[in-house]
Scaffold this motif. Structure first.
Motif, PDB file in Angstrom:
ATOM      1  N   UNK A  42       1.048  -1.171   0.061  1.00 55.76           N
ATOM      2  CA  UNK A  42      -0.035  -0.062   0.058  1.00 55.76           C
ATOM      3  C   UNK A  42       0.838   1.294  -0.028  1.00 55.76           C
ATOM      4  N   UNK A  43       2.010   1.232   0.534  1.00 55.07           N
ATOM      5  CA  UNK A  43       2.728   2.636   0.640  1.00 55.07           C
ATOM      6  C   UNK A  43       3.306   2.876  -0.751  1.00 55.07           C
ATOM      7  N   UNK A  44       3.693   1.958  -1.416  1.00 55.09           N
ATOM      8  CA  UNK A  44       4.158   2.195  -2.918  1.00 55.09           C
ATOM      9  C   UNK A  44       2.744   2.693  -3.784  1.00 55.09           C
ATOM     10  N   UNK A  45       1.647   1.796  -3.422  1.00 53.95           N
ATOM     11  CA  UNK A  45       0.495   2.132  -4.144  1.00 53.95           C
ATOM     12  C   UNK A  45       0.210   3.570  -3.953  1.00 53.95           C
ATOM     13  N   UNK A  46       0.215   4.094  -2.854  1.00 52.33           N
ATOM     14  CA  UNK A  46      -0.163   5.427  -2.391  1.00 52.33           C
ATOM     15  C   UNK A  46       0.675   6.520  -3.337  1.00 52.33           C
ATOM     16  N   UNK A  74      -2.324   1.400 -22.091  1.00 56.33           N
ATOM     17  CA  UNK A  74      -0.988   1.507 -21.486  1.00 56.33           C
ATOM     18  C   UNK A  74      -0.945   2.269 -20.355  1.00 56.33           C
ATOM     19  N   UNK A  75      -2.036   2.892 -19.775  1.00 62.00           N
ATOM     20  CA  UNK A  75      -2.022   3.612 -18.596  1.00 62.00           C
ATOM     21  C   UNK A  75      -1.736   2.721 -17.313  1.00 62.00           C
ATOM     22  N   UNK A  76      -0.979   3.320 -16.331  1.00 58.29           N
ATOM     23  CA  UNK A  76      -0.961   2.393 -15.098  1.00 58.29           C
ATOM     24  C   UNK A  76      -2.171   2.053 -14.310  1.00 58.29           C
ATOM     25  N   UNK A  77      -2.240   1.070 -13.827  1.00 56.44           N
ATOM     26  CA  UNK A  77      -3.416   0.599 -13.019  1.00 56.44           C
ATOM     27  C   UNK A  77      -2.845  -0.087 -11.920  1.00 56.44           C
ATOM     28  N   UNK A  78      -3.733   0.124 -10.696  1.00 52.94           N
ATOM     29  CA  UNK A  78      -3.397  -0.401  -9.401  1.00 52.94           C
ATOM     30  C   UNK A  78      -4.618  -1.181  -9.035  1.00 52.94           C
ATOM     31  N   UNK A  79      -4.792  -2.297  -9.015  1.00 51.05           N
ATOM     32  CA  UNK A  79      -6.010  -2.910  -8.688  1.00 51.05           C
ATOM     33  C   UNK A  79      -5.824  -3.546  -7.454  1.00 51.05           C
ATOM     34  N   UNK A  80      -7.125  -3.576  -6.761  1.00 55.85           N
ATOM     35  CA  UNK A  80      -7.063  -4.048  -5.372  1.00 55.85           C
ATOM     36  C   UNK A  80      -8.525  -4.535  -4.978  1.00 55.85           C
ATOM     37  N   UNK A  91       0.841  -1.933 -17.870  1.00 56.09           N
ATOM     38  CA  UNK A  91       1.320  -1.563 -16.603  1.00 56.09           C
ATOM     39  C   UNK A  91       0.215  -2.012 -15.460  1.00 56.09           C
ATOM     40  N   UNK A  92       0.135  -3.097 -15.006  1.00 61.09           N
ATOM     41  CA  UNK A  92      -0.865  -3.491 -13.873  1.00 61.09           C
ATOM     42  C   UNK A  92      -0.139  -3.859 -12.745  1.00 61.09           C
ATOM     43  N   UNK A  93      -0.349  -3.280 -11.637  1.00 62.16           N
ATOM     44  CA  UNK A  93       0.040  -3.994 -10.342  1.00 62.16           C
ATOM     45  C   UNK A  93      -1.014  -4.397  -9.428  1.00 62.16           C
ATOM     46  N   UNK A  94      -0.704  -5.264  -8.546  1.00 60.44           N
ATOM     47  CA  UNK A  94      -1.993  -5.606  -7.650  1.00 60.44           C
ATOM     48  C   UNK A  94      -1.396  -5.173  -6.181  1.00 60.44           C
ATOM     49  N   UNK A  95      -2.352  -4.861  -5.342  1.00 64.97           N
ATOM     50  CA  UNK A  95      -1.891  -4.103  -4.238  1.00 64.97           C
ATOM     51  C   UNK A  95      -2.057  -5.179  -3.044  1.00 64.97           C
ATOM     52  N   UNK A  96      -0.845  -5.767  -2.669  1.00 61.62           N
ATOM     53  CA  UNK A  96      -0.902  -6.907  -1.529  1.00 61.62           C
ATOM     54  C   UNK A  96      -1.418  -6.195  -0.317  1.00 61.62           C
ATOM     55  N   UNK A  97      -2.120  -7.124   0.238  1.00 58.50           N
ATOM     56  CA  UNK A  97      -2.937  -6.666   1.585  1.00 58.50           C
ATOM     57  C   UNK A  97      -4.190  -6.122   1.414  1.00 58.50           C
ATOM     58  N   UNK A  98      -4.305  -5.671   0.299  1.00 61.75           N
ATOM     59  CA  UNK A  98      -5.827  -4.964  -0.156  1.00 61.75           C
ATOM     60  C   UNK A  98      -6.125  -3.610   0.660  1.00 61.75           C
TER      61      UNK A  98
END
Ligand code: ZN
Length: 394
Positions: free
Chosen positions: A20-24, A69-75, A96-103
């Motif tokens: 979450x810290x990096x996602x923020x 191609x836009x970054x996506x943070x999925x949670x 460019x997709x990342x999943x947020x650990x811990x949700x």
């Protein structure tokens, strides 16, 4: 046959996870995609997140997040559903997709920003179902409509269909200004009113009809004559004005006041078998004075009390005005800014003319002075700007 744990482990190898810290740090830049269920989303979500429950991801993602191609943070709630969702997004071509650990659970526990989203109640979800089905509107668009304020000038021929459709669409606040009473001769076209309302104030009749159609709508009535003394106060705070005025002085007064307040005006007019619609967006498109610096001579411009009009015609033009108002509120498609739509009922034809902003316009042109809101006489002489800053009173 792999079990769930093996499958999840395999998926996690194929995707990227961030905490979450990096996602923020990606807030404002990346699209945050919430793939939980509605009841979880309603309890709280990341501000600005796009909401698509996991089960609808494949079918809805391209409508709601078109740029792959836009970054996506999925949670999700804990990071499992979002891992599967991230893998699916990769298969759909999102790069460019990342999943947020811990949700969201961990996000919230770590005191990161979250909001309780405004959501529709079950009745509203049912009432506005056909809007919500449109990806261009969806629940967010419906919320926006419910939070919007549209002012109608007149509860007559144009105002009637416009008000009915705006209320049905769920525009949350509808202001109506009209100082007339319902007359039998109005009923040929003014469908807000009926025989039981003859002799009643038009604004009161309108409020009854609209409230019966949609109790979500707050109908604010102004049983006054729109004049220089009250117009700025009345129009203040409205998002869009639907102009169904039947006389030139009101149209010029409204033009100048709406420029001053920078409120878009959806203009409509009808005459015999013809109708016109355009949108005046202050300082972005032409204004009424760019198009018609002064009114035509009185003998060429009979007012509505004198001119005949086919009963269905205002229904068409007023409905188009409601449609344009909704487009402006939702920032949808191409509103008729800089374009005049002309309808001929006898030919059954629509034509569109370009209308340009006039650099010399006395109200919105480059050299226009300060706008002065003044009472206009029947000729609507442009009081808007005079070189010495005075107004011309007649
Ligand atoms: Zn202008």
């Amino acid at each position: 046959m792999p079990g769930f744990r093996e499958l999840l482990a395999k998926v996690k190898k194929n995707i990227r996870e961030v905490d979450p810290a990096e996602a923020e740090t990606r807030l404002g830049d990346a699209t945050f995609l919430d793939v939980r269920e509605l009841d979880e989303f309603e309890q709280g979500t990341v501000p600005g997140a796009v909401f698509i429950p996991r089960g609808h991801l494949e079918s809805q993602i391209e409508g709601k997040v078109p740029q792959k191609d836009k970054p996506v943070v999925v949670y999700c709630a804990g990071g499992t559903r979002s891992a599967f969702a991230a893998e699916t997004l990769g298969e759909l071509g999102y790069t460019d997709v990342v999943s947020m650990a811990g949700g969201f659970g961990r996000w919230k526990n770590e005191d990161r920003p979250w909001i309780t989203p405004a959501v529709l109640d079950p009745e509203q979800r049912n009432r506005y179902h056909r809007h919500i089905l449109l990806p261009e509107i969806g629940e967010a668009g419906q919320q926006k409509l419910l939070g919007s304020k549209v002012l109608l000038i007149g509860a007559g021929g144009l105002g009637s269909p416009a008000a009915l459709y705006l209320a049905a669409a769920g525009v949350g606040t509808i202001g109506i200004i009209d100082m007339d009473v319902v007359d039998q001769s109005n009923l040929q076209r003014q469908i807000l009113h009926n025989v039981d309302r003859i002799g009643e104030r038009k604004v009161d009749s309108a409020k009854k009809t609209l409230t019966q159609l949609n109790p979500d709508v707050d109908v604010v009535t102004y049983d006054v004559r729109l004049g220089a003394d009250n117009i700025l106060e009345i129009i203040d705070g409205y998002d869009v004005i639907v102009d169904g005025a039947d006389n030139f002085p009101t149209r010029y007064l409204l033009n100048d006041a709406s420029l001053l307040k920078r409120i878009p005006v959806v203009h409509g007019s009808i005459f015999r078998f013809e109708g016109y619609v355009t949108v005046f967006k202050p300082y972005e498109g032409p204004c009424y004075r760019c198009m018609l610096p002064e009114p035509p001579p009185a003998e060429l411009a009979p007012n509505c009390a004198e001119a005949g009009v086919l009963g269905v015609l205002p229904g068409i033009i007023g409905s188009l005005q409601a449609l344009e108002a909704i487009k402006v509120v939702l920032d949808l498609g191409d509103p008729l800014v800089g374009r005049m739509l002309a309808y001929d009922a006898l030919e059954q034809s629509f034509r569109t003319f370009n209308v340009r902003r006039d650099p010399q316009c006395p109200a919105c042109g480059e050299n226009a002075g300060e706008i002065v809101i003044a009472e206009y006489d029947d000729l609507c002489l442009p009081h808007a700007t005079l070189a010495d800053g005075s107004t011309t009173d007649h």
